[in-house]
Design a protein around this motif. Structure first.
Motif, short mmCIF file in Angstrom:
data_model
loop_
_atom_site.label_atom_id
_atom_site.label_comp_id
_atom_site.label_asym_id
_atom_site.label_seq_id
_atom_site.Cartn_x
_atom_site.Cartn_y
_atom_site.Cartn_z
N PHE A 16 13.58 94.46 108.19
CA PHE A 16 13.61 95.27 109.41
C PHE A 16 14.86 95.02 110.23
O PHE A 16 15.58 95.95 110.61
CB PHE A 16 12.35 94.98 110.24
N GLU A 17 15.15 93.76 110.51
CA GLU A 17 16.27 93.41 111.38
C GLU A 17 17.64 93.69 110.76
O GLU A 17 18.63 93.72 111.47
CB GLU A 17 16.19 91.93 111.79
N ASP A 18 17.69 93.89 109.44
CA ASP A 18 18.96 94.17 108.76
C ASP A 18 19.30 95.66 108.72
O ASP A 18 20.41 96.02 108.32
CB ASP A 18 18.94 93.63 107.32
N ALA A 19 18.36 96.51 109.11
CA ALA A 19 18.64 97.95 109.08
C ALA A 19 19.77 98.27 110.06
O ALA A 19 19.82 97.70 111.16
CB ALA A 19 17.38 98.74 109.45
N PRO A 20 20.68 99.15 109.68
CA PRO A 20 21.86 99.41 110.53
C PRO A 20 21.52 100.01 111.89
O PRO A 20 22.31 99.88 112.82
CB PRO A 20 22.70 100.38 109.69
N TRP A 21 20.39 100.62 112.05
CA TRP A 21 20.02 101.25 113.32
C TRP A 21 19.19 100.30 114.21
O TRP A 21 18.77 100.66 115.29
CB TRP A 21 19.23 102.54 113.09
N ILE A 22 18.99 99.06 113.76
CA ILE A 22 18.19 98.09 114.50
C ILE A 22 19.10 97.07 115.17
O ILE A 22 19.99 96.50 114.55
CB ILE A 22 17.22 97.36 113.55
N ASP A 23 18.88 96.85 116.46
CA ASP A 23 19.56 95.78 117.19
C ASP A 23 18.64 94.56 117.10
O ASP A 23 17.66 94.45 117.84
CB ASP A 23 19.77 96.21 118.64
N ALA A 24 18.95 93.65 116.17
CA ALA A 24 18.09 92.50 115.90
C ALA A 24 17.98 91.54 117.08
O ALA A 24 17.03 90.76 117.15
CB ALA A 24 18.57 91.77 114.66
#
Length: 157
Positions: free
Chosen positions: A102-110
């Motif tokens: 989840f956190e590695d998706a380009p649209w996610i600000d981890a």
């Protein structure tokens, strides 16, 4: 997608469909939060409990064994529910089912979001998601399960 993940996704989706409240007031937040704290204390669980409605934090309790870092996790999990309208656990499971983190998706600000279990949407019938109930301090599936158990007990009471 493995059968285990698919089954878990279906289980969490079912929880989200079933656990719908008629309303959600400040008093409801107090009762649900207190119920969660009582469950955790009875089991000696080191958790932080948080309930929100909209942007307002209505209940927050940190039990022995927790740290300020639990509050950081809560903020990230709550932001995930607010952004996606699903539990933080389901968000992470769906990413994993797609072969992603989840956190590695380009649209996610981890730094802002977390696809880890513990934040569950508070949904009001006829309205939609109005808030969150969040647990932090245990492995993610256990955080999620404790929040769900408390909601089930709250609805049964």
């Amino acid at each position: 997608m493995t059968d285990d993940i698919a089954s878990l996704i279906a289980q969490v989706e079912d929880q989200e469909r079933r656990l719908v409240l008629g309303s959600f007031t400040h008093d409801d937040a107090w009762r649900l939060g207190t119920l969660l704290v009582e469950l955790a204390r009875a089991r000696g669980l080191p958790v932080t409990v948080d309930l929100t409605r909209g942007q307002q934090q209505l209940f927050h309790a940190a039990l022995p064994g927790t740290a300020a870092h639990n509050d950081v996790w809560i903020a990230r999990k709550v932001a995930t529910v607010r952004e996606l309208g699903t539990s933080s656990f389901l968000a992470g499971l769906r990413a994993r089912a797609g072969g992603e983190v989840f956190e590695d998706a380009p649209w996610i600000d981890a730094a802002r979001l977390a696809g880890h279990g513990g934040a569950f949407p508070i949904t009001v019938e006829g309205v939609g998601v109005v808030g969150t109930v969040t647990v932090s301090g245990l492995p993610q599936a256990e955080d999620h399960a404790l929040a769900v158990e408390a909601l089930e007990l709250f609805l049964a009471g």
